[in-house]
Design a protein around this motif. Structure first.
Motif, PDB file in Angstrom:
ATOM      1  N   LYS A 609       0.828  -1.208   0.000  1.00 43.22           N
ATOM      2  CA  LYS A 609       0.000   0.000   0.000  1.00 43.22           C
ATOM      3  C   LYS A 609       0.860   1.256   0.000  1.00 43.22           C
ATOM      4  O   LYS A 609       1.791   1.394   0.797  1.00 43.22           O
ATOM      5  CB  LYS A 609      -0.908   0.029   1.231  1.00 43.22           C
ATOM      6  N   GLU A 610       0.566   2.158  -0.912  1.00 39.83           N
ATOM      7  CA  GLU A 610       1.123   3.507  -0.915  1.00 39.83           C
ATOM      8  C   GLU A 610       0.016   4.458  -1.360  1.00 39.83           C
ATOM      9  O   GLU A 610      -0.775   4.127  -2.249  1.00 39.83           O
ATOM     10  CB  GLU A 610       2.325   3.622  -1.862  1.00 39.83           C
ATOM     11  N   GLU A 611      -0.031   5.627  -0.766  1.00 39.90           N
ATOM     12  CA  GLU A 611      -1.116   6.556  -1.065  1.00 39.90           C
ATOM     13  C   GLU A 611      -1.156   6.884  -2.553  1.00 39.90           C
ATOM     14  O   GLU A 611      -0.130   7.223  -3.152  1.00 39.90           O
ATOM     15  CB  GLU A 611      -0.934   7.846  -0.252  1.00 39.90           C
ATOM     16  N   GLY A 612      -2.358   6.768  -3.138  1.00 40.67           N
ATOM     17  CA  GLY A 612      -2.539   7.100  -4.544  1.00 40.67           C
ATOM     18  C   GLY A 612      -2.176   5.998  -5.505  1.00 40.67           C
ATOM     19  O   GLY A 612      -2.355   6.140  -6.714  1.00 40.67           O
ATOM     20  N   ASP A 613      -1.676   4.875  -5.004  1.00 41.54           N
ATOM     21  CA  ASP A 613      -1.291   3.764  -5.892  1.00 41.54           C
ATOM     22  C   ASP A 613      -2.541   3.069  -6.433  1.00 41.54           C
ATOM     23  O   ASP A 613      -3.480   2.793  -5.690  1.00 41.54           O
ATOM     24  CB  ASP A 613      -0.429   2.773  -5.115  1.00 41.54           C
ATOM     25  N   HIS A 614      -2.540   2.778  -7.728  1.00 41.01           N
ATOM     26  CA  HIS A 614      -3.671   2.095  -8.371  1.00 41.01           C
ATOM     27  C   HIS A 614      -3.399   0.595  -8.471  1.00 41.01           C
ATOM     28  O   HIS A 614      -3.579  -0.010  -9.527  1.00 41.01           O
ATOM     29  CB  HIS A 614      -3.915   2.683  -9.756  1.00 41.01           C
ATOM     30  N   TYR A 615      -2.933   0.009  -7.410  1.00 38.55           N
ATOM     31  CA  TYR A 615      -2.613  -1.416  -7.317  1.00 38.55           C
ATOM     32  C   TYR A 615      -1.463  -1.824  -8.239  1.00 38.55           C
ATOM     33  O   TYR A 615      -1.268  -3.022  -8.501  1.00 38.55           O
ATOM     34  CB  TYR A 615      -3.853  -2.290  -7.592  1.00 38.55           C
TER      35      TYR A 615
END
Length: 846
Positions: A609-615
């Motif tokens: 998980k990282e903020e703004g990551d689209h998987y």
């Protein structure tokens, strides 16, 4: 950068040099040494002029290997008679390159041995030296050798003047270095890779020439006309692939900066240490002729640095005291390297100190930061070895070396370090150790952890530049349970060689509480032994006598410590020599690895998980995880049809070749049946798959199953089983037993009467297609190989492999036809009927 053996390459170079265009013809009228106006190929030759008329008061002079004079815009080499006929190594590297071409400043593009010699008419020739064979000049056969190998003349220069004391000659090298010359520039392959055409002479020039006692450095700028290439679309079938470089598209031209190092080779070559297949060194070779031979001797010798005690320390060295070498091995860190990583790169070099101590030397090797404020030093200068840092998205690093082809003496090295190698080591470490190391459970590691990862890669690449090849068999000398023994693995490491592709300890389980000391690779027992073998000074200049000493060392050391075994680079059928594997039991190691992969899979959604990551992170790491699973399958598969290869001399007991024990091969097939061919549903985590791919996307698991099955049933593997039974006799794993074991696993539903799931149906169809292909094997068509080379292929058409495949298909046809009548569900029945039809067509195509 040298290959292992260069004879074929040198032959090719000879042919290429023989066709080299002379670019040093006199200039048109109005320029220095000009020809007759309108005279086409007619020129007016001028004899040597007085020295002061050529090297005038305007000259800016630098003294070194060649005395270099710059008069206005012309460059002159003053070559001492003592340098004529001496062998010189010319190494050309990129200094700056256009973006998008896949090449980087600091990378080597050319390497030639050459010499300057006087011609018959007040001229100087450059000959390219192609070392293919040699003979002592006092022998009669040396005359035949000299008659058989004539080195090509690659360039010619008028002598402009003789030196003041008549002990030197002056030549004008301006047009030679400005021009398009293969021996100090790009060859045809390099030009094609950039899409280059003609050299633009008006935009090409010499940037600088600096000279030092042992080398002269020439920096040039070359501009070529260039096509825009094929763009980003699909290439035209059969057309050469050329890049679409922004510079070519925008300007129709490409400008390169090059540096050529001309290094004089020692007048007396370093004594050669003859290559031994039991210790993994890069090697060079040539043919030796002598009067007393009864057969030709192809002398192969190890590539290594010249490391010798100082004369005043020789007695101490012989007594076993550690001494400093006469010349230390020094690596510099490119100032383009981010500062936080420099200490770790330096540590990776300095870690080899302890290995050289085994060879009797202290302070033999050291890394230093580049002195950025010293204008006398250049990163391309061949006197310096450098870890060059490339701004690249390539996930790699490499360790080449430049060596004297006469002796194998390493002269310098420019290690290539791509910035994105950090992504590679991050992904390895997360997938292989996150189950046991909490620090690996995030997408950006702390600097200390990333630094240690960089350190181990640095050590590995430096090992290559010291002459060491990969030792893919090293990890097989570690018992699998020792990888879970905290005290043992932290003391000894999970592999005996950092030159193995062993990566990290994926066998360790969470309950073992093993620290990074037991997870990371390190310089181990084999590495220390290999450095000792290559660098311990015997004082013996006779190669044959030196070889006898080394042979005794090898026999004694291997008998005392099996962890010193060199297993080769994994290109043979020996399952002990594989990349990315661990331990002496790939089945048990892979079972432990799968346990950890299940733990990592469960954690990936949170750890990525990282903020703004689209998987994107989750998708990348799931791909890495399935790739690791695939490696485990490959490690186990190689045991089937495996043949152990243990290099030995005649003094050592036992055979060189042995069949992999039957029990190990059977265990491997059982593992594949259970862990892969029975659908591993744990990999099909919908919580992940529904976020990263559509159902129609090519399924990774299905691809792995099919590829491993095809490999298992490969004709070459089946033929090795047949041949091993013939060679080694009773007790071997026969091809019939192997085929029966695989069939039971892949087709278990025929006896259990259970429904056949989608993955199994696809796998079973692949099984039939593979066996059908064995009935009439077709030689693959491989293009692009050099003349005289053929692709590796085992033609099994007239062997028992075809008979066994046909017999298995006939038996399976009966079983499938019967099972279709009682299939538990409609899809299973349709599938079995389809398979029966496929088998019928395969057995009787008419």
């Amino acid at each position: 950068m040298k290959k292992y053996f260069v004879t074929a390459a040198l032959l090719a170079t000879t042919l290429a040099m023989a066709q080299q265009r002379d670019t040093t013809a006199p200039a048109p009228a109005g320029r220095p040494g000009g020809g007759l106006p309108g005279g086409a190929n007619m020129t007016m030759r001028q004899g040597p002029r007085p020295y002061r008329e050529v090297i005038t008061d305007k000259a800016v002079t630098k003294k070194g290997l060649f005395t270099v004079h710059k008069v206005d815009d012309r460059y002159f080499f003053e070559i001492a008679d003592s340098v004529l006929n001496r062998e010189i190594l010319a190494v050309t590297r990129f200094t700056k390159v256009p973006g998008g071409g896949g090449k980087y400043g600091g990378e080597e593009i050319n390497e030639q041995s050459l010499k300057f010699e006087k011609g018959p008419s007040n001229n100087i020739f450059i000959r390219v030296v192609t070392l293919i064979s040699r003979a002592d000049s006092t022998t009669a056969i040396s005359k035949a050798v000299n008659n058989s190998y004539l080195d090509p003349i690659a360039a010619a220069f008028d002598i402009k003047a003789f030196g003041k004391d008549s002990g030197s000659v002056v030549i004008d090298v301006t047009d030679f270095f400005k021009g398009d010359n293969q021996i100090v520039g790009l060859d045809a392959n390099d030009k094609r890779s950039f899409g280059l055409t003609m050299l633009a002479a008006d935009r090409s020039y010499i940037q600088s020439i600096n000279t030092y006692p042992l080398n002269t450095e020439i920096k040039t700028v070359k501009t070529y006309s260039a096509s825009a290439g094929g763009g980003f679309g699909a290439p035209t079938p059969g057309a050469p692939s050329t890049p679409s470089l922004p510079a070519a598209r925008n300007a129709g031209a490409i400008t390169l900066e090059l540096n050529t190092s001309m290094i004089i080779l020692p007048k007396v070559p370093m004594h050669r240490r003859l290559f031994d297949s039991r210790v993994g060194y890069f090697a060079d070779r040539f043919v030796v002729f002598s009067d007393d031979q009864q057969k030709v001797d192809r002398q192969t010798f190890a590539v290594r640095w010249r490391l010798e005690p100082k004369p005043e320390d020789m007695d101490k060295y012989k007594r076993g005291e550690l001494v400093e070498p006469a010349k230390q091995i020094v690596y510099y860190i490119d100032p383009a390297t981010p500062k936080q990583w420099r200490p770790y790169l330096i540590a990776g070099v300095n870690d080899w100190q302890k290995a050289f101590e085994k060879a009797g030397f202290k302070n033999a090797i050291v890394a230093k930061e580049w002195p950025e404020n010293d204008p006398t030093m250049s990163l391309e200068d061949a006197r310096f070895s450098v870890i060059r840092y490339f701004a690249s998205d390539i996930e790699n690093a490499y360790g080449p070396q430049v060596h004297d082809p006469r002796s194998g003496e390493i002269l310098e090295s420019h290690i290539g370090w791509y910035h994105n190698v950090m992504k590679l080591v991050h992904d390895w470490y997360m997938i292989q150790t996150a189950a046991v190391d909490p620090k690996a459970r995030k997408m950006k590691f702390d600097d200390e952890l990333m630094g240690q990862l960089i350190r181990f890669v640095s050590s590995h690449e430096v090992g290559h530049t010291l002459g060491l090849r990969h030792n893919m068999g090293s990890s097989s000398k570690t018992p699998v349970e020792n990888l879970r023994n905290k005290a043992w693995v932290e003391a000894n490491g999970h592999t005996a060689s950092i030159m193995d592709y062993a990566r990290f300890n994926y066998v360790a389980q969470p309950e073992d509480n093993i620290s990074e000391a037991g997870l990371f690779p390190r310089i181990g027992d084999y590495d220390k032994w290999a450095i000792e073998w290559g660098y311990k000074y015997t004082g013996e200049s006779d190669e044959e006598k030196d070889q006898l000493i080394n042979n005794k060392w090898i026999i004694e050391r291997l008998a005392a410590n099996p962890r010193l075994w060199f297993g080769g680079e994994g290109g043979n059928p020996d399952p002990r020599a594989q990349s990315e594997d661990l331990s002496d039991n790939s089945v048990k190691a892979s079972e432990y690895g799968i346990k950890n992969l299940k733990r990592v899979l469960a954690g990936l959604p949170e750890w990525t998980k990282e903020e703004g990551d689209h998987y994107d992170n989750l998708s990348e790491m799931y791909t890495q995880l399935t790739g690791q699973f695939n490696r485990y399958m490959g490690h186990v598969t190689k045991n089937v049809g495996g043949v152990y290869e243990t290099f030995k001399s005649v003094e050592q007991p036992g055979d060189v070749y042995e069949a992999t024990p039957k029990a190990i091969q059977k265990e491997a097939v059982n593992f594949l049946n259970k862990q892969l061919f029975e659908t591993p549903t744990w990999l099909l985590d919908k919580n992940i798959l529904n976020k990263i791919s559509t159902p129609a996307t090519s399924e990774r698991l299905q691809t792995i199953q099919t590829n491993v099955l095809n490999s298992l049933l490969d004709g070459g593997r089946l033929f090795r089983l047949v041949a091993s039974t013939d060679r080694f006799g009773a007790g071997t794993y026969t091809v019939d037993e192997m085929m029966e074991d695989v069939k039971k696993g892949v087709w278990s539903e025929l006896t259990t009467k259970k429904p056949i799931d989608t993955y199994r149906r696809n796998l079973q169809k692949a099984y039939v297609e593979k066996l059908a292909s064995l009935l009439n094997p077709v030689t693959p068509q491989v293009s692009g190989l050099p003349a005289g080379f053929a692709a590796a292929f085992t033609n099994t058409k007239n062997t028992d492999v075809t008979s066994v495949a046909r017999g298995v298909l006939r038996s399976l046809q009966t079983e499938v036809t019967a099972a279709a009548q009682t299939a538990p569900d409609k899809m299973s029945r349709y599938h079995l009927q389809d398979v029966a039809d496929r088998i019928k067509k395969a057995l009787d195509p008419k």
